[in-house]
Structure formats: structure tokens, C-alpha cells
Design a protein around this motif. Structure first.
Motif, PDB file in Angstrom:
ATOM      1  N   ASP A   7      -5.071   4.192   0.658  1.00 41.54           N
ATOM      2  CA  ASP A   7      -5.449   5.553   0.270  1.00 41.54           C
ATOM      3  C   ASP A   7      -6.647   5.559  -0.675  1.00 41.54           C
ATOM      4  OD1 ASP A   7      -3.378   6.561   1.804  1.00 41.54           O
ATOM      5  OD2 ASP A   7      -2.057   6.971   0.096  1.00 41.54           O
ATOM      6  N   GLU A   8      -6.653   4.647  -1.638  1.00 43.66           N
ATOM      7  CA  GLU A   8      -7.711   4.633  -2.645  1.00 43.66           C
ATOM      8  C   GLU A   8      -9.041   4.095  -2.110  1.00 43.66           C
ATOM      9  OE1 GLU A   8      -7.557   6.067  -5.481  1.00 43.66           O
ATOM     10  OE2 GLU A   8      -5.397   6.388  -5.643  1.00 43.66           O
ATOM     11  N   LEU A   9      -8.989   3.137  -1.187  1.00 51.45           N
ATOM     12  CA  LEU A   9     -10.215   2.486  -0.732  1.00 51.45           C
ATOM     13  C   LEU A   9     -10.744   2.996   0.604  1.00 51.45           C
ATOM     14  CD1 LEU A   9      -9.462  -1.223  -1.719  1.00 51.45           C
ATOM     15  CD2 LEU A   9     -10.915   0.439  -2.913  1.00 51.45           C
ATOM     16  N   ASP A  10      -9.997   3.835   1.278  1.00 48.18           N
ATOM     17  CA  ASP A  10     -10.369   4.284   2.620  1.00 48.18           C
ATOM     18  C   ASP A  10     -11.802   4.798   2.721  1.00 48.18           C
ATOM     19  OD1 ASP A  10      -9.839   4.933   5.389  1.00 48.18           O
ATOM     20  OD2 ASP A  10      -9.736   7.029   4.734  1.00 48.18           O
TER      21      ASP A  10
ATOM     22  N   ALA B 186     -15.741  -0.403   4.319  1.00 44.46           N
ATOM     23  CA  ALA B 186     -15.724  -0.382   5.788  1.00 44.46           C
ATOM     24  C   ALA B 186     -14.304  -0.623   6.310  1.00 44.46           C
ATOM     25  CB  ALA B 186     -16.667  -1.447   6.329  1.00 44.46           C
ATOM     26  N   PRO B 187     -13.971  -0.026   7.459  1.00 45.56           N
ATOM     27  CA  PRO B 187     -12.618  -0.152   8.011  1.00 45.56           C
ATOM     28  C   PRO B 187     -12.151  -1.600   8.231  1.00 45.56           C
ATOM     29  CG  PRO B 187     -13.806   1.577   9.155  1.00 45.56           C
ATOM     30  CD  PRO B 187     -14.800   0.893   8.254  1.00 45.56           C
ATOM     31  N   ASP B 188     -13.020  -2.478   8.716  1.00 44.50           N
ATOM     32  CA  ASP B 188     -12.583  -3.863   8.937  1.00 44.50           C
ATOM     33  C   ASP B 188     -12.306  -4.572   7.619  1.00 44.50           C
ATOM     34  OD1 ASP B 188     -15.360  -3.773   8.404  1.00 44.50           O
ATOM     35  OD2 ASP B 188     -15.723  -5.650   9.474  1.00 44.50           O
ATOM     36  N   ARG B 189     -13.086  -4.260   6.613  1.00 49.42           N
ATOM     37  CA  ARG B 189     -12.856  -4.836   5.281  1.00 49.42           C
ATOM     38  C   ARG B 189     -11.579  -4.276   4.663  1.00 49.42           C
ATOM     39  NH1 ARG B 189     -16.696  -4.313   0.378  1.00 49.42           N
ATOM     40  NH2 ARG B 189     -16.069  -6.158  -0.749  1.00 49.42           N
ATOM     41  N   LEU B 190     -11.310  -3.011   4.895  1.00 45.07           N
ATOM     42  CA  LEU B 190     -10.070  -2.404   4.411  1.00 45.07           C
ATOM     43  C   LEU B 190      -8.867  -3.066   5.071  1.00 45.07           C
ATOM     44  CD1 LEU B 190      -8.645  -0.293   2.690  1.00 45.07           C
ATOM     45  CD2 LEU B 190      -8.956   1.336   4.577  1.00 45.07           C
ATOM     46  N   ASP B 191      -8.946  -3.325   6.356  1.00 50.18           N
ATOM     47  CA  ASP B 191      -7.853  -4.015   7.053  1.00 50.18           C
ATOM     48  C   ASP B 191      -7.588  -5.384   6.427  1.00 50.18           C
ATOM     49  OD1 ASP B 191      -7.637  -1.876   8.810  1.00 50.18           O
ATOM     50  OD2 ASP B 191      -8.753  -2.876  10.427  1.00 50.18           O
ATOM     51  N   ASP B 192      -8.647  -6.124   6.108  1.00 52.14           N
ATOM     52  CA  ASP B 192      -8.483  -7.433   5.470  1.00 52.14           C
ATOM     53  C   ASP B 192      -7.852  -7.282   4.081  1.00 52.14           C
ATOM     54  OD1 ASP B 192      -9.640  -8.559   7.708  1.00 52.14           O
ATOM     55  OD2 ASP B 192     -11.553  -9.037   6.727  1.00 52.14           O
ATOM     56  N   ALA B 193      -8.300  -6.295   3.326  1.00 50.74           N
ATOM     57  CA  ALA B 193      -7.756  -6.075   1.982  1.00 50.74           C
ATOM     58  C   ALA B 193      -6.268  -5.729   2.043  1.00 50.74           C
ATOM     59  CB  ALA B 193      -8.530  -4.960   1.284  1.00 50.74           C
TER      60      ALA B 193
ATOM     61  N   PRO C 111       9.148  -7.901 -16.419  1.00 51.90           N
ATOM     62  CA  PRO C 111      10.165  -7.034 -17.029  1.00 51.90           C
ATOM     63  C   PRO C 111      10.194  -5.662 -16.346  1.00 51.90           C
ATOM     64  CG  PRO C 111       8.944  -8.216 -18.716  1.00 51.90           C
ATOM     65  CD  PRO C 111       8.253  -8.500 -17.403  1.00 51.90           C
ATOM     66  N   GLY C 112      11.369  -5.174 -16.081  1.00 49.05           N
ATOM     67  CA  GLY C 112      11.538  -3.917 -15.363  1.00 49.05           C
ATOM     68  C   GLY C 112      11.729  -4.130 -13.876  1.00 49.05           C
ATOM     69  N   ASP C 113      11.836  -5.393 -13.453  1.00 50.93           N
ATOM     70  CA  ASP C 113      12.046  -5.748 -12.051  1.00 50.93           C
ATOM     71  C   ASP C 113      10.900  -5.256 -11.165  1.00 50.93           C
ATOM     72  OD1 ASP C 113      13.625  -7.191 -10.253  1.00 50.93           O
ATOM     73  OD2 ASP C 113      14.610  -5.384  -9.513  1.00 50.93           O
ATOM     74  N   VAL C 114       9.658  -5.503 -11.636  1.00 55.12           N
ATOM     75  CA  VAL C 114       8.471  -5.011 -10.935  1.00 55.12           C
ATOM     76  C   VAL C 114       7.442  -6.124 -10.735  1.00 55.12           C
ATOM     77  CG1 VAL C 114       8.742  -2.645 -11.789  1.00 55.12           C
ATOM     78  CG2 VAL C 114       7.340  -4.290 -13.077  1.00 55.12           C
ATOM     79  N   ILE C 115       6.430  -5.804  -9.951  1.00 49.87           N
ATOM     80  CA  ILE C 115       5.243  -6.618  -9.714  1.00 49.87           C
ATOM     81  C   ILE C 115       4.045  -5.706  -9.975  1.00 49.87           C
ATOM     82  CG2 ILE C 115       3.877  -7.846  -7.957  1.00 49.87           C
ATOM     83  CD1 ILE C 115       6.572  -8.211  -6.447  1.00 49.87           C
ATOM     84  N   ARG C 116       2.999  -6.249 -10.589  1.00 47.03           N
ATOM     85  CA  ARG C 116       1.789  -5.458 -10.823  1.00 47.03           C
ATOM     86  C   ARG C 116       0.746  -5.828  -9.781  1.00 47.03           C
ATOM     87  NH1 ARG C 116       0.184  -6.644 -16.097  1.00 47.03           N
ATOM     88  NH2 ARG C 116      -1.245  -8.218 -15.281  1.00 47.03           N
ATOM     89  N   VAL C 117       0.180  -4.818  -9.137  1.00 45.44           N
ATOM     90  CA  VAL C 117      -0.864  -5.015  -8.139  1.00 45.44           C
ATOM     91  C   VAL C 117      -2.096  -4.255  -8.626  1.00 45.44           C
ATOM     92  CG1 VAL C 117      -1.499  -4.766  -5.709  1.00 45.44           C
ATOM     93  CG2 VAL C 117       0.916  -5.081  -6.339  1.00 45.44           C
ATOM     94  N   ALA C 118      -3.199  -4.985  -8.742  1.00 42.61           N
ATOM     95  CA  ALA C 118      -4.431  -4.363  -9.214  1.00 42.61           C
ATOM     96  C   ALA C 118      -5.564  -4.749  -8.273  1.00 42.61           C
ATOM     97  CB  ALA C 118      -4.744  -4.826 -10.636  1.00 42.61           C
ATOM     98  N   TRP C 119      -6.515  -3.863  -8.163  1.00 44.58           N
ATOM     99  CA  TRP C 119      -7.706  -4.185  -7.380  1.00 44.58           C
ATOM    100  C   TRP C 119      -8.879  -3.478  -8.016  1.00 44.58           C
ATOM    101  CZ3 TRP C 119      -3.594  -1.361  -5.719  1.00 44.58           C
ATOM    102  CH2 TRP C 119      -3.794  -0.022  -5.387  1.00 44.58           C
ATOM    103  N   ARG C 120     -10.041  -4.092  -7.838  1.00 46.41           N
ATOM    104  CA  ARG C 120     -11.250  -3.469  -8.360  1.00 46.41           C
ATOM    105  C   ARG C 120     -12.406  -3.738  -7.428  1.00 46.41           C
ATOM    106  NH1 ARG C 120     -13.384  -6.904 -13.460  1.00 46.41           N
ATOM    107  NH2 ARG C 120     -12.985  -8.940 -12.577  1.00 46.41           N
ATOM    108  N   LEU C 121     -13.226  -2.752  -7.319  1.00 43.68           N
ATOM    109  CA  LEU C 121     -14.428  -2.802  -6.507  1.00 43.68           C
ATOM    110  C   LEU C 121     -15.591  -2.970  -7.477  1.00 43.68           C
ATOM    111  CD1 LEU C 121     -15.483  -2.591  -3.623  1.00 43.68           C
ATOM    112  CD2 LEU C 121     -15.574  -0.113  -3.918  1.00 43.68           C
ATOM    113  N   LEU C 122     -16.225  -4.124  -7.423  1.00 40.94           N
ATOM    114  CA  LEU C 122     -17.304  -4.442  -8.352  1.00 40.94           C
ATOM    115  C   LEU C 122     -18.624  -3.858  -7.872  1.00 40.94           C
ATOM    116  CD1 LEU C 122     -16.299  -8.167  -8.945  1.00 40.94           C
ATOM    117  CD2 LEU C 122     -15.662  -6.157 -10.286  1.00 40.94           C
TER     118      LEU C 122
END
Length: 132
Positions: free
Chosen positions: A30-33, A37-44, A63-74
Motif C-alpha cells: 500500500d505504501e510503495l505502490d 515500479a511494479p516489478d520492484r514492488l513484487d520483489d520487495a 516484547p509484546g509478542d511482535v516483530i518490527r518491519v521497517a523500510w525506507r526509500l533512499l
């Protein structure tokens, strides 16, 4: 007037559960759409799914029974994806899976799609990152 585009970053906390990969994939998509590019989004999306799936299967939760997922577009169009969990006794390793294996291909897929990947550890756990 400057036309420099700033770096963009996102972070989401998902359950340390199989549905966490589903939530992370959809949020990333949703955030990167509209930004890559679509092919790069599929890889991500594939990379994020593999890294979160590995964190659920092999890593302890944060803690909290979670995982943190982060991404950044440089600013140079590099996309960095980082998945942080509570760590595991043995760090992530690429395995050679036989054609009949039902698992063991995650990091091989990440390595094939990414321009680089690695692991960072600190006192709280570990982060597996990939760039593309």
C-alpha cells in the motif's frame, strides 16, 4: 528553491505469527505502490514476506509478542527492508534445500532478489536487512 526529494521511511509492528507476514506485505504494498515500479514492488513484497516468515519460524518475538518491519526509500532509489525480532540461538544462514524440501529457501530467495542482505545484532535481538 530546492527540488531535492527527501528520504521516506515507514515502520510497522506486526504479530509474531504467520498473519504478521500477511499484514507486513499488505502495508508495504500500500505504501510503495505509487512510488516504485511494479516489478520492484513484487520483489520487495517477496523479500519482506520471506524475512518476516523467517522471524516467525526461527526468531523469538520482541516484547509484546511482535516483530518490527521497517523500510525506507533512499534518495538514490535504494529500498531497504529491515525485519527485527528477538533473535535466535543461531543466526540466519542460507541453506541448500533439496527439490523435495518444503522449506529452507527463504534466504536464497532474498539473496537472489536483493542487491545485498545481512544481519545486525544488539542487546535486544537481531535485525535482518535487505536492499534493492
Amino acid at each position: 528553491m530546492s527540488t531535492t526529494v527527501a528520504e521516506r521511511a515507514w515502520c510497522v509492528v506486526v504479530p509474531h505469527h504467520a498473519r504478521g507476514a500477511h499484514l507486513a506485505r499488505h502495508r508495504l504494498a500500500d505504501e510503495l505502490d505509487a512510488l516504485i515500479a511494479p516489478d520492484r514492488l513484487d520483489d520487495a513484497i517477496a523479500i519482506a514476506a520471506e524475512l518476516v516468515g523467517n522471524a516467525v519460524r526461527h526468531g523469538a518475538p520482541l516484547p509484546g509478542d511482535v516483530i518490527r518491519v521497517a523500510w525506507r526509500l533512499l534518495t538514490d532509489d535504494t529500498l531497504e527492508i529491515r525485519v527485527t525480532d528477538g533473535g535466535s540461538p543461531s543466526g540466519p544462514q542460507m541453506r541448500v534445500a533439496s527439490p523435495d524440501s518444503v522449506d529452507g529457501r527463504g534466504l536464497t530467495i532474498v539473496a537472489a532478489l536483493a542487491t545485498g542482505w545481512g544481519v545486525e545484532r544488539d542487546g535486544l535481538g537481531q535485525c535482518v536487512w535487505a536492499t534493492l
